[in-house]
Scaffold this motif. Structure first.
Motif, PDB file in Angstrom:
ATOM      1  N   GLN A  35      -3.781  -1.738  -3.338  1.00 15.78           N
ATOM      2  CA  GLN A  35      -2.456  -2.339  -3.272  1.00 15.78           C
ATOM      3  C   GLN A  35      -1.858  -2.497  -4.672  1.00 15.78           C
ATOM      4  O   GLN A  35      -2.577  -2.512  -5.672  1.00 15.78           O
ATOM      5  CB  GLN A  35      -2.531  -3.720  -2.606  1.00 15.78           C
ATOM      6  N   GLU A  87       0.861  -1.177   0.000  1.00 16.56           N
ATOM      7  CA  GLU A  87       0.000   0.000   0.000  1.00 16.56           C
ATOM      8  C   GLU A  87       0.901   1.232   0.000  1.00 16.56           C
ATOM      9  O   GLU A  87       1.760   1.365   0.875  1.00 16.56           O
ATOM     10  CB  GLU A  87      -0.913   0.006   1.223  1.00 16.56           C
ATOM     11  N   ASN A 120       2.866   0.674   3.328  1.00 16.32           N
ATOM     12  CA  ASN A 120       2.168  -0.178   4.296  1.00 16.32           C
ATOM     13  C   ASN A 120       2.039   0.502   5.663  1.00 16.32           C
ATOM     14  O   ASN A 120       2.198  -0.118   6.719  1.00 16.32           O
ATOM     15  CB  ASN A 120       2.876  -1.527   4.440  1.00 16.32           C
TER      16      ASN A 120
END
Length: 203
Positions: A152, A105, A116
């Motif tokens: 993602q 992410e 992330n």
């Protein structure tokens, strides 16, 4: 008599070996050249090859005119510098840094990169001489959702950025790079002489 005859026969055999026809010598040399050339081409095609940098999108890490050694084997890791065919520009190659791996992410907010949810210190970037106005317009906030409508990085894809964020055409504009389209990665500069060495990447 036996000794003299044996010696003469040996010398005759030796002379025949030395008197190899010229065409055989030329043929042997030609075969050697073909083999060496073939090995060189195979290495360049499948293992390593020289590449040169054009433009300023990877400054200050890479400068226009730098020559690098491209590694065509091995896995791609986050922050590796890779080469791939330029999207929508036939015959041209791009060189960028891998920021996002499959499943990552990616968010960029207030001039800070998050992967992330973790803050990433991008020591390879220097925008100290860029005005606030240019930072806001050319290096503005983004997320994968705002760019590609996904949360993602997709499977077998990479999200790449140039180190010179205010002057780089990268995944912010052309999207993800397919794993199979990566030509190779590079970590070694071989020219100019005063800058030869490995390209530093964060751990």
């Amino acid at each position: 008599m036996k000794d003299s005859s044996y010696k003469n026969n040996s010398e005759t055999i030796k002379d025949k070996k030395q008197d190899k026809p010229l065409y055989q010598e030329l043929l042997s040399t030609f075969v050697y050249i073909i083999i060496i050339t073939g090995v060189f081409l195979l290495i360049r095609l499948y293992i390593v090859a020289p590449v040169s940098v054009e433009g300023s999108s990877m400054e200050p890490t890479l400068q226009d005119g730098d020559h690098l050694l491209l590694n065509k084997i091995g896995d791609i890791d986050r922050f590796d510098v890779i080469v791939f065919p330029a999207p929508e520009e036939n015959g041209k190659q791009f060189i960028k840094r891998v920021i996002g791996l499959p499943g990552d992410e990616i968010t960029f907010q207030d001039q800070t990169l998050f992967i992330n949810g973790e803050t990433i210190e991008e020591d390879y970037i220097d925008l100290s001489n860029v005005s606030d106005a240019d930072l806001q317009s050319l290096n503005s906030d983004f997320s994968l959702d705002s760019l590609e409508d996904v949360e993602q990085v997709p499977e077998d894809s990479y999200f790449v950025l140039g180190d010179n964020r205010v002057n780089s055409k990268d995944s912010r504009s052309f999207g993800f790079i397919d794993k199979d389209n990566v030509t190779g990665k590079t970590s070694l500069r071989i020219w100019p002489l005063d800058r030869i060495g490995f390209i530093d990447s964060p751990e």
